[in-house]
Design a protein around this motif. Structure first.
Motif, PDB file in Angstrom:
ATOM      1  N   VAL A   1       0.831  -1.195   0.000  1.00 25.08           N
ATOM      2  CA  VAL A   1       0.000   0.000   0.000  1.00 25.08           C
ATOM      3  C   VAL A   1       0.870   1.251   0.000  1.00 25.08           C
ATOM      4  O   VAL A   1       0.592   2.235  -0.707  1.00 25.08           O
ATOM      5  N   GLN A   2       1.954   1.213   0.770  1.00 28.67           N
ATOM      6  CA  GLN A   2       2.832   2.368   0.849  1.00 28.67           C
ATOM      7  C   GLN A   2       3.485   2.664  -0.495  1.00 28.67           C
ATOM      8  O   GLN A   2       3.620   3.835  -0.898  1.00 28.67           O
ATOM      9  N   SER A   3       3.895   1.623  -1.207  1.00 28.90           N
ATOM     10  CA  SER A   3       4.542   1.847  -2.504  1.00 28.90           C
ATOM     11  C   SER A   3       3.553   2.404  -3.516  1.00 28.90           C
ATOM     12  O   SER A   3       3.920   3.254  -4.346  1.00 28.90           O
ATOM     13  N   LEU A   4       2.294   1.974  -3.457  1.00 33.48           N
ATOM     14  CA  LEU A   4       1.280   2.510  -4.362  1.00 33.48           C
ATOM     15  C   LEU A   4       0.984   3.970  -4.033  1.00 33.48           C
ATOM     16  O   LEU A   4       0.798   4.799  -4.929  1.00 33.48           O
ATOM     17  N   LYS A   5       0.921   4.278  -2.739  1.00 32.12           N
ATOM     18  CA  LYS A   5       0.723   5.678  -2.343  1.00 32.12           C
ATOM     19  C   LYS A   5       1.840   6.561  -2.881  1.00 32.12           C
ATOM     20  O   LYS A   5       1.600   7.652  -3.416  1.00 32.12           O
ATOM     21  N   ALA A   6       3.055   6.076  -2.716  1.00 33.71           N
ATOM     22  CA  ALA A   6       4.210   6.852  -3.167  1.00 33.71           C
ATOM     23  C   ALA A   6       4.176   7.051  -4.678  1.00 33.71           C
ATOM     24  O   ALA A   6       4.496   8.135  -5.185  1.00 33.71           O
ATOM     25  N   LEU A   7       3.763   6.004  -5.407  1.00 27.12           N
ATOM     26  CA  LEU A   7       3.696   6.092  -6.857  1.00 27.12           C
ATOM     27  C   LEU A   7       2.664   7.118  -7.299  1.00 27.12           C
ATOM     28  O   LEU A   7       2.894   7.902  -8.234  1.00 27.12           O
ATOM     29  N   ILE A   8       1.517   7.148  -6.611  1.00 26.92           N
ATOM     30  CA  ILE A   8       0.466   8.128  -6.950  1.00 26.92           C
ATOM     31  C   ILE A   8       0.945   9.542  -6.677  1.00 26.92           C
ATOM     32  O   ILE A   8       0.742  10.457  -7.478  1.00 26.92           O
ATOM     33  N   CYS A   9       1.606   9.734  -5.539  1.00 27.29           N
ATOM     34  CA  CYS A   9       2.069  11.075  -5.178  1.00 27.29           C
ATOM     35  C   CYS A   9       3.178  11.561  -6.117  1.00 27.29           C
ATOM     36  O   CYS A   9       3.283  12.755  -6.414  1.00 27.29           O
ATOM     37  N   GLU A  10       4.030  10.633  -6.592  1.00 27.92           N
ATOM     38  CA  GLU A  10       5.098  11.013  -7.509  1.00 27.92           C
ATOM     39  C   GLU A  10       4.524  11.490  -8.841  1.00 27.92           C
ATOM     40  O   GLU A  10       5.054  12.408  -9.473  1.00 27.92           O
ATOM     41  N   SER A  11       3.432  10.848  -9.276  1.00 32.25           N
ATOM     42  CA  SER A  11       2.847  11.211 -10.574  1.00 32.25           C
ATOM     43  C   SER A  11       1.919  12.409 -10.469  1.00 32.25           C
ATOM     44  O   SER A  11       1.484  12.946 -11.478  1.00 32.25           O
ATOM     45  N   ASN A  12       1.608  12.838  -9.254  1.00 37.11           N
ATOM     46  CA  ASN A  12       0.710  13.983  -9.044  1.00 37.11           C
ATOM     47  C   ASN A  12       1.319  14.874  -7.973  1.00 37.11           C
ATOM     48  O   ASN A  12       1.185  14.605  -6.770  1.00 37.11           O
ATOM     49  N   THR A  13       2.017  15.903  -8.391  1.00 36.83           N
ATOM     50  CA  THR A  13       2.768  16.728  -7.442  1.00 36.83           C
ATOM     51  C   THR A  13       1.886  17.441  -6.431  1.00 36.83           C
ATOM     52  O   THR A  13       2.354  17.853  -5.373  1.00 36.83           O
ATOM     53  N   GLY A  14       0.601  17.591  -6.733  1.00 39.21           N
ATOM     54  CA  GLY A  14      -0.274  18.288  -5.800  1.00 39.21           C
ATOM     55  C   GLY A  14      -0.765  17.417  -4.664  1.00 39.21           C
ATOM     56  O   GLY A  14      -1.504  17.887  -3.798  1.00 39.21           O
ATOM     57  N   LEU A  15      -0.379  16.147  -4.650  1.00 34.59           N
ATOM     58  CA  LEU A  15      -0.855  15.216  -3.626  1.00 34.59           C
ATOM     59  C   LEU A  15       0.257  14.854  -2.664  1.00 34.59           C
ATOM     60  O   LEU A  15       1.432  14.804  -3.027  1.00 34.59           O
ATOM     61  N   CYS A  16      -0.128  14.594  -1.411  1.00 34.93           N
ATOM     62  CA  CYS A  16       0.788  14.033  -0.424  1.00 34.93           C
ATOM     63  C   CYS A  16       0.109  12.805   0.184  1.00 34.93           C
ATOM     64  O   CYS A  16      -1.104  12.649   0.085  1.00 34.93           O
ATOM     65  N   PRO A  17       0.859  11.894   0.807  1.00 34.92           N
ATOM     66  CA  PRO A  17       0.278  10.645   1.313  1.00 34.92           C
ATOM     67  C   PRO A  17      -0.921  10.830   2.230  1.00 34.92           C
ATOM     68  O   PRO A  17      -1.792   9.964   2.301  1.00 34.92           O
ATOM     69  N   GLU A  18      -0.987  11.975   2.942  1.00 36.23           N
ATOM     70  CA  GLU A  18      -2.106  12.182   3.857  1.00 36.23           C
ATOM     71  C   GLU A  18      -3.407  12.527   3.130  1.00 36.23           C
ATOM     72  O   GLU A  18      -4.493  12.488   3.725  1.00 36.23           O
ATOM     73  N   ASP A  19      -3.309  12.874   1.853  1.00 39.10           N
ATOM     74  CA  ASP A  19      -4.492  13.286   1.103  1.00 39.10           C
ATOM     75  C   ASP A  19      -5.294  12.119   0.546  1.00 39.10           C
ATOM     76  O   ASP A  19      -6.395  12.321   0.025  1.00 39.10           O
ATOM     77  N   LEU A  20      -4.750  10.922   0.627  1.00 42.38           N
ATOM     78  CA  LEU A  20      -5.455   9.783   0.056  1.00 42.38           C
ATOM     79  C   LEU A  20      -5.223   8.546   0.893  1.00 42.38           C
ATOM     80  O   LEU A  20      -4.319   8.499   1.735  1.00 42.38           O
ATOM     81  N   ASP A  21      -6.068   7.568   0.678  1.00 48.14           N
ATOM     82  CA  ASP A  21      -5.940   6.281   1.347  1.00 48.14           C
ATOM     83  C   ASP A  21      -6.005   5.209   0.280  1.00 48.14           C
ATOM     84  O   ASP A  21      -6.742   5.335  -0.706  1.00 48.14           O
ATOM     85  N   VAL A  22      -5.235   4.146   0.439  1.00 40.96           N
ATOM     86  CA  VAL A  22      -5.192   3.057  -0.532  1.00 40.96           C
ATOM     87  C   VAL A  22      -5.398   1.741   0.200  1.00 40.96           C
ATOM     88  O   VAL A  22      -4.768   1.497   1.229  1.00 40.96           O
ATOM     89  N   LYS A  23      -6.277   0.905  -0.329  1.00 35.10           N
ATOM     90  CA  LYS A  23      -6.538  -0.412   0.238  1.00 35.10           C
ATOM     91  C   LYS A  23      -6.540  -1.441  -0.879  1.00 35.10           C
ATOM     92  O   LYS A  23      -6.871  -1.137  -2.027  1.00 35.10           O
ATOM     93  N   MET A  24      -6.175  -2.659  -0.532  1.00 42.32           N
ATOM     94  CA  MET A  24      -6.148  -3.739  -1.509  1.00 42.32           C
ATOM     95  C   MET A  24      -7.523  -4.406  -1.568  1.00 42.32           C
ATOM     96  O   MET A  24      -8.092  -4.767  -0.543  1.00 42.32           O
TER      97      MET A  24
END
Length: 591
Positions: free
Chosen positions: A477-500
């Motif tokens: 989950v952490q790696s997916l969060k990081a991937l999303i934030c890298e591709s969207n500079t306006g996002l940080c990990p606290e702005d979203l939640d990811v679940k499998m």
């Protein structure tokens, strides 16, 4: 200490609760018994044992499901899997005493009429069969002695095909020359046969001549009464023959359906007097009723519950009544609204203990009545004394106890919520506390409250959910969060939640209300094999009749077929929301 009573004696062992086991050998007797108990009781609890509910993790009811997608999952489960046990318990609550009459019906979809119904085949989930075997379920007895059934629609088809006898109604229609000739021939033949029956001299003389006369005239014996057989070649001839027999007061007509490729016939039975005719009509009515019971099988029990209009108590009514509708009423509708309307036309009042639980506390992880009852016992004093007739003692078995647990759990909830006996007997009244819980086919996905009092559940619009697949196996989950934030500079990990959701697909939710929509944020996400889709595509995957084991494969198939933009939301309604809760979703980090 809470005392519980079994067999009118105090007992702390719930395993001693007797439940009457019903198979083909005692079904007719049990049907007559339970009809009286249903009419005399205040509620009817139902519980069933199926061969499964889902073939893959994502096909379970998840917290990301709206009522519509939850119904599609329940619909698929009901159409694929089979009910092998159906427990019915008419009960009444008198103070702290619960008076119950539990029955456990063993079912099997045997093709009694050789017409391919009720089912050619069904699916099984290994974990469900393993659990049933541990509880001592006798699969041999189920297959050989299980009660079969036909749904209402299947019975109509069987009657139309002539596989079931039926009372034909005479209808008026214009007669052709051929019709009039058939009627006159039938009248003349029956008239001559009646005269022969009345002529006492025909019963004496040479035995060979008497036998030849019977062969020529088609004379038979129905019980002890003379009978004439008329062969029929079409439904129109059935009507014509019945019309021709109207003028003969001495006879009773009985239609016999065709067997295999043979033709159907009408048996004309001669009666000696008016009293004898009434007696024969009673016999035929009883025989037809018994035949209908045999053909309908367990569906007769569903009919009794429906006819009584008593409140039906169940746990998770969406799944239970999807099975009930599919197996015993008719095929399931395409939409949730049509399904609710169809169920409401059969059962006037359905009470879901999941709905009642919401007034007491959070019960998300307690998906069975046994765990929920233990939760109540640890927090409330709500004694319920079980009272079961003593003659049930010979039926002590490990099968079907869940319907008694359900009845007891409902009684405890009513005690805790201060719902008194007067309110229980008037559920349909708008003033009853139970009235607002009637027929609530809703998805309950609220999470448990954390130890610090924080509720993990929140309402999330489906527009904020994004499904991700195509990532490397074993991604966290952490790696997916990081991937999303890298591709969207306006996002940080606290702005979203990811679940499998399963091993191949994850779902991301944007938790900040003023962020741009997922459509804008994830335009550039489809890189390095990672793909994304909105909720509309997930819903179409649930609507598709071809479900695959991995959700990623289903979404991939839908994305290939999609002609418009992947995040098109034309079909989405703004008010659609889900309860964001990870209770039912796999977290790969915890595997």
């Amino acid at each position: 200490m809470i005392l519980r009573r079994c067999l009118c004696t105090q007992s702390g062992r719930r395993s001693q609760w007797p439940v009457k086991q019903v198979t083909t050998s005692n079904f007719s007797e049990a049907l007559d018994e339970i009809e009286g108990y249903i009419l005399d009781s205040d509620f009817v609890a139902v519980s069933m044992q199926t061969t499964g509910t889902h073939a893959a993790t994502w096909q379970k009811l998840l917290s990301i499901d709206t009522p519509e997608t939850a119904y599609l999952k329940a619909k698929r489960a009901a159409e694929r899997f089979q009910v092998l046990q159906f427990a019915v318990c008419p009960f009444s609550i008198k103070g702290s005493k619960l008076i119950a009459y539990p029955y456990n019906f063993h079912l099997f979809p045997r093709d009694e009429l050789n017409v391919g119904m009720p089912a050619y085949s069904f699916s099984c989930q290994a974990s469900y069969l393993t659990s049933m075997a541990r509880e001592g379920f006798d699969f041999n007895a189920c297959i050989h002695n299980g009660i079969s059934y036909l749904s209402r629609s299947q019975e109509s088809v069987a009657r139309h095909n002539g596989s079931v006898s039926s009372s034909m109604k005479i209808s008026c229609f214009p007669y052709s020359v051929a019709d009039n000739l058939f009627k006159e021939r039938t009248k003349n033949r029956v008239k001559s046969w009646i005269n022969a029956c009345k002529d006492s001299s025909k019963s004496t003389g040479d035995a060979l001549l008497i036998s030849l006369r019977k062969i020529v005239s088609g004379d038979e014996v129905f019980g002890s009464r003379p009978s004439l057989i008329i062969d029929i070649y079409s439904e129109r001839q059935v009507m014509l023959a019945l019309e021709a027999l109207k003028g003969f007061k001495e006879v009773v007509a009985l239609q016999v359906p065709a067997k295999g490729t043979g033709m159907q016939t009408i048996h004309v039975i001669f009666t000696s007097s008016e009293e004898d005719k009434k007696l024969l009509e009673k016999e035929l009515q009883a025989r037809e009723q018994e035949e209908r019971r045999r053909v309908r099988g367990f569906s007769e029990v569903i009919k009794l519950i429906s006819k009584s209009q008593k409140p039906v108590v169940a746990h998770n009514i969406l799944y239970d009544f999807a099975f009930i509708h599919s197996k015993f009423i008719s095929s399931l509708s395409a939409t949730l609204d049509e399904f609710k309307a169809s169920v409401g036309s059969v059962f006037s009042c359905i009470l879901d203990t999941c709905s009642l639980m919401e007034e007491v506390g959070p019960f998300d992880k307690m998906n069975n009545t046994q765990a929920a009852t233990a939760y109540l016992d640890g927090r409330f004093y709500s004694p319920v004394e079980m009272d079961i007739p003593e003659r049930w003692i010979e039926n002590i078995s490990s099968q079907g106890h869940n319907v008694l647990r359900l009845s007891q759990f409902f009684a405890k909830l009513c005690s805790i919520l201060k719902i008194h006996q007067e309110a229980m007997q008037g559920v349909s009244s708008s003033s009853s506390p139970l009235h607002r819980h009637m027929n609530r086919f809703t998805v309950s996905s609220k999470g448990l409250v954390e130890e610090d009092g924080r509720d993990t559940n929140s309402m999330i619009s489906v527009d904020k959910l994004v499904f991700l697949w195509g990532f490397r196996p074993g991604s966290s989950v952490q790696s997916l969060k990081a991937l999303i934030c890298e591709s969207n500079t306006g996002l940080c990990p606290e702005d979203l939640d990811v679940k499998m959701v399963d091993n191949t697909c994850a779902v991301a939710v944007f938790k900040i209300g003023d962020l741009p929509t997922p459509r804008d944020e994830l335009k550039n996400m489809n890189f390095s094999g990672l793909k994304s889709a909105g909720y509309n595509m997930y819903r179409r995957a649930c609507e598709n009749t071809l479900w695959k084991r991995d959700l990623a494969d289903c979404l991939e198939g839908e994305s290939i077929n999609e002609k418009a933009e992947i995040f098109s939301s034309n079909k989405l309604q703004p008010q659609q929301v889900v309860h964001w809760n990870n209770a039912d979703i796999i977290n790969l980090d915890e595997l």
